[in-house]
Design a protein around this motif. Structure first.
Motif, short mmCIF file in Angstrom:
data_model
loop_
_atom_site.label_atom_id
_atom_site.label_comp_id
_atom_site.label_asym_id
_atom_site.label_seq_id
_atom_site.Cartn_x
_atom_site.Cartn_y
_atom_site.Cartn_z
N HIS A 165 35.57 1.46 21.62
CA HIS A 165 36.47 0.33 21.36
C HIS A 165 35.82 -0.65 20.38
N GLU A 166 34.55 -0.91 20.57
CA GLU A 166 33.83 -1.82 19.67
C GLU A 166 33.77 -1.26 18.25
N LEU A 167 33.74 0.08 18.15
CA LEU A 167 33.74 0.74 16.84
C LEU A 167 35.16 0.88 16.27
N LYS A 168 36.15 0.39 17.03
CA LYS A 168 37.57 0.48 16.66
C LYS A 168 38.01 1.94 16.49
N ASP A 169 37.46 2.79 17.33
CA ASP A 169 37.79 4.22 17.35
C ASP A 169 38.59 4.49 18.62
N ASN A 170 39.88 4.15 18.55
CA ASN A 170 40.72 4.25 19.75
C ASN A 170 40.96 5.68 20.21
N LYS A 171 40.93 6.62 19.28
CA LYS A 171 41.13 8.02 19.67
C LYS A 171 40.02 8.47 20.62
N ASN A 172 38.77 8.23 20.24
CA ASN A 172 37.66 8.60 21.12
C ASN A 172 37.61 7.73 22.36
#
Length: 183
Positions: free
Chosen positions: A100-107
């Protein structure tokens, strides 16, 4: 000094009886992936997930958790307990938060879907203000009422109407569409 070569010696010469010592050597040497693998082999689940976290081997940790769940393995000889589930849940939440912090919602959602209950999924996604993801998760889970409520909160009336229609609430869906068109 406990190092990688010492870990190999424990692993190769002592076998199953010294897996924990071998893993500790790999861990101290910074070889977290190897430490996690050996801890898993010895059924030291907490230590295994700790190694996966240190090395950012999130997918590997998730694979271990899924394997342990399927095979109902014991934690170093002790039957799966609430403590083990809590350790696994903590790992899953940490991974989801990292993505989430990396803005990688898929993962992020890959790990959220592995949470132990829908309540834990809801709580996490609400705390991270991921309402779109929560709405889609509710919809995927067949929780149309909850999904429609979230769509309403987000001001997405057309999606709310679509969800109402999927749940068989055609009168409500029609009312929402009429209100949308007239206003």
């Amino acid at each position: 000094v406990l190092t990688y070569p010492t870990g190999r010696i424990y692993l190769d010469k002592c076998g199953e009886s010294e897996l924990k010592k071998a893993a500790e050597c790999f861990n101290l040497a910074g070889s977290y992936a190897m430490a996690a693998e050996v801890y898993a082999k010895g059924s030291y689940f907490s230590e295994c997930l700790s190694g996966c976290t240190k090395a950012k081997l999130f997918d590997v940790g998730l694979q271990y958790i899924e394997y342990w769940k399927q095979h109902k393995l014991k934690d170093n000889g002790v039957t799966r307990s609430k403590d083990m589930e809590n350790i696994e849940q903590e790992f899953l939440e940490g991974c989801a938060r990292n993505f989430h912090e990396l803005k990688d919602n898929k993962n992020m959602m890959k790990f959220v879907r592995a949470f132990y209950s829908m309540d834990l999924k809801r709580s996490f996604l609400k705390s991270e203000e991921c309402l779109n993801e929560l709405m889609l998760l509710e919809e995927e889970s067949g929780n149309f009422f909850e999904a429609a409520e979230i769509a309403r909160m987000l001001g997405d009336l057309l999606h709310e109407a679509d969800i109402q229609g999927k749940s068989g609430q055609f009168t409500e869906a029609s009312s929402i569409i009429l209100w949308y068109v007239c206003c």
